[in-house]
Design an enzyme around this catalytic site. Structure first.
Site, mmCIF file in Angstrom:
data_model
loop_
_atom_site.group_PDB
_atom_site.id
_atom_site.type_symbol
_atom_site.label_atom_id
_atom_site.label_comp_id
_atom_site.label_asym_id
_atom_site.label_seq_id
_atom_site.Cartn_x
_atom_site.Cartn_y
_atom_site.Cartn_z
ATOM 1 N N THR A 36 0.834 -1.203 0.000
ATOM 2 C CA THR A 36 0.000 0.000 0.000
ATOM 3 C C THR A 36 0.866 1.249 0.000
ATOM 4 O OG1 THR A 36 -0.065 -0.280 2.385
ATOM 5 C CG2 THR A 36 -2.034 -0.929 1.190
ATOM 6 N N SER A 68 32.187 -5.894 5.687
ATOM 7 C CA SER A 68 31.022 -6.467 6.351
ATOM 8 C C SER A 68 31.405 -7.790 7.005
ATOM 9 C CB SER A 68 29.906 -6.718 5.330
ATOM 10 O OG SER A 68 28.962 -7.599 5.913
ATOM 11 N N SER A 126 15.429 -12.613 4.280
ATOM 12 C CA SER A 126 14.216 -12.967 5.021
ATOM 13 C C SER A 126 13.079 -11.987 4.767
ATOM 14 C CB SER A 126 14.526 -12.999 6.519
ATOM 15 O OG SER A 126 14.993 -11.736 6.937
ATOM 16 N N GLY A 127 13.369 -10.877 4.097
ATOM 17 C CA GLY A 127 12.322 -9.887 3.862
ATOM 18 C C GLY A 127 12.045 -9.054 5.100
ATOM 19 N N LEU A 128 13.001 -9.007 6.018
ATOM 20 C CA LEU A 128 12.822 -8.174 7.221
ATOM 21 C C LEU A 128 13.629 -6.876 7.088
ATOM 22 C CD1 LEU A 128 12.904 -10.988 9.951
ATOM 23 C CD2 LEU A 128 10.890 -9.893 8.932
ATOM 24 N N SER A 131 18.288 -4.495 3.786
ATOM 25 C CA SER A 131 18.855 -3.426 2.950
ATOM 26 C C SER A 131 18.389 -2.048 3.395
ATOM 27 C CB SER A 131 18.613 -3.654 1.455
ATOM 28 O OG SER A 131 17.363 -4.206 1.224
ATOM 29 N N GLU A 163 17.509 3.790 -3.060
ATOM 30 C CA GLU A 163 17.139 2.432 -3.484
ATOM 31 C C GLU A 163 16.411 2.480 -4.838
ATOM 32 O OE1 GLU A 163 16.143 -0.371 -0.562
ATOM 33 O OE2 GLU A 163 15.389 -1.810 -2.012
ATOM 34 N N ASP A 175 9.793 0.611 4.657
ATOM 35 C CA ASP A 175 10.887 -0.062 5.364
ATOM 36 C C ASP A 175 11.856 0.947 5.957
ATOM 37 O OD1 ASP A 175 9.547 -2.079 4.153
ATOM 38 O OD2 ASP A 175 11.164 -2.674 2.807
ATOM 39 N N TYR A 225 8.369 -7.228 -8.172
ATOM 40 C CA TYR A 225 7.905 -6.104 -7.339
ATOM 41 C C TYR A 225 7.612 -4.893 -8.233
ATOM 42 C CZ TYR A 225 7.881 -2.617 -3.597
ATOM 43 O OH TYR A 225 7.528 -1.604 -2.741
HETATM 44 C C1 GLA Z 1 8.989 -4.084 0.314
HETATM 45 C C2 GLA Z 1 9.174 -2.597 0.001
HETATM 46 C C3 GLA Z 1 8.186 -1.737 0.778
HETATM 47 C C4 GLA Z 1 6.761 -2.243 0.646
HETATM 48 C C5 GLA Z 1 6.694 -3.752 0.892
HETATM 49 C C6 GLA Z 1 5.335 -4.314 0.606
HETATM 50 O O1 GLA Z 1 9.352 -4.348 1.642
HETATM 51 O O2 GLA Z 1 10.491 -2.198 0.280
HETATM 52 O O3 GLA Z 1 8.295 -0.399 0.365
HETATM 53 O O4 GLA Z 1 6.225 -1.912 -0.606
HETATM 54 O O5 GLA Z 1 7.641 -4.458 0.115
HETATM 55 O O6 GLA Z 1 4.410 -3.828 1.494
#
Ligand code: GLA
Length: 395
Positions: A36, A68, A126-128, A131, A163, A175, A225
């Protein structure tokens, strides 16, 4: 432990820690409000206590040296303020370099180079938001070391800008915002259209927020994405022909129903439906959470997953399995995919006394089905990026 190791490593690599400063920027987990943030909607993430640590020290010349502790094999990687361009094969230093480039683009010229040491404890891929945490960390290093007059919201915006324009992923602001602006024990209810935000307490009495890492990361994540973003923008353009809106976040569900036929492309229509409904769901979720209605919050999380799975199509079979299995386990109030998608993590709200069973049963079922070891973390909700003032004594 991390502190001692990093200080020792810094000393070894760069000679001394005199004049060095230490920093931390967290990763994030998003509770609800997915895809969103680039559609002018709301998000509800919180900063984690996991994140990226950095120690930095000014140099007398224009050289940049990066190391790193997560990518030791690469050794010390050198660059220079005169060469702030992305590498051809996408290495990790492109993130800090991109932020430096973006600062300079805004007229904040770096007067000298830096020696930088990095260590992150967010599981890779992990998508957390490892970056984003690296970007925000770099922004904080520059703000603090060179006294640049930027707010932490601007640091988040610069991170997103770099980014988008240096690293080539068209991400939204969520993020970086969560990493820069997080608050212990609170989630951030952010309107990505205006950047107005409020903190909402997420200390749950009887439940825990459990993150499950699928350990799956499907390839082409960035391009998929960017495709989703293009679909949403196409839908917005079609809707703008029939109604006066700036973003998909401007529409209620009822308005969307009224105008949706203007979107002739069926795929784009599904994407827009998700963006509109997910935004409304997020607003509702924060409302019910504030009233202490965790049950309804959980139900909205489940609906969010279904929408991400079927309409936005950013889940994958492994993550669907984790979520759908979680829904059937005792004490689970809600479970959904979190983050960009195509693998990564799920987030679940689980009754305290059922967490152990949850981990056991979900872990077993996942291993049996996919031969993979899921990892589980309790979401400790921590502070946004900050200086680690007690790491190095000023002489
Ligand atoms: C990634 C992107 C965020 C957001 C999410 C999905 O984490 O970096 O900006 O769009 O996906 O909610």
């Amino acid at each position: 432990m991390i502190k001692e190791k990093m200080l020792e490593e810094f000393q070894e690599l760069y000679g001394s820690t005199e004049g060095a400063r230490a920093y931390f920027a967290p990763g994030r987990v998003n509770l609800i409000g997915e895809h969103t943030d680039y559609n002018g909607g709301h998000v509800f993430p919180c900063a984690l206590t996991m994140g990226t640590y950095g120690i930095a020290k000014k140099r007398a010349d224009k050289k940049l040296r990066f190391y790193s502790m997560n990518f030791e094999k690469k050794g010390v990687m050198e660059s220079s303020l005169d060469d702030l361009t992305p590498s051809k094969n996408g290495v990790w230093i492109d993130y800090p370099k991109g932020v430096m480039w973006a600062f300079q683009g805004r007229g904040m010229m770096l007067p000298c180079g830096l020696d930088i040491l990095i260590y992150g404890n967010i599981p890779n891929g992990s998508g957390l938001s490892s970056s984003a945490s690296l970007e925000v960390l770099t922004g904080l290093i520059l703000k603090d070391m060179f006294d640049f007059q930027v707010s932490m919201v601007e640091v988040a915006q610069i991170g997103q800008y770099s980014e988008n324009n240096f690293n080539g992923c068209n991400c939204g602001i969520m993020d970086q915002f969560a990493s820069a602006m997080g608050k212990a024990d609170h989630a951030i209810f952010l309107d990505t259209n205006t950047l107005n935000y409020e903190y909402a307490p997420v200390v749950l009495k009887d439940e825990k927020i459990v993150i499950t890492n699928s350990k799956v990361k499907h390839s082409l994540v960035d391009s998929a994405y960017n495709d989703r973003r293009n679909d949403s923008e196409g839908a917005l353009r079609a809707l703008q022909k029939v109604t006066d809106i700036q973003t998909l976040g401007d529409l209620t569900e009822a308005e969307f129903e009224q105008y949706k036929d203007a979107i002739t492309d069926a795929v784009q229509q599904k994407r827009a439906k998700h963006a509109v409904c997910e935004n409304q769901r997020t607003i509702r979720a924060v409302e019910v959470l504030r009233k202490g209605d965790i049950e309804t919050f959980g139900t909205l999380m489940n609906q969010s997953h279904i929408s991400l799975r079927d309409d936005y199509e950013v889940s994958c079979v492994e993550v669907d399995f984790l979520v759908e299995t979680a829904w059937e386990l005792p004490g689970v109030l809600g479970s959904r995919i979190t983050g960009g998608g195509f693998g990564g993590c799920t987030v679940s709200i689980v009754k305290n006394d059922k967490v152990e069973v949850f981990i056991q049963q979900l872990g077993d079922a996942y291993r049996e089905r996919y031969g993979l070891e899921a990892e589980f973390y309790m979401a400790d909700v921590g502070e946004g990026a900050h200086v680690l003032a007690d790491w190095i004594c000023e002489k």
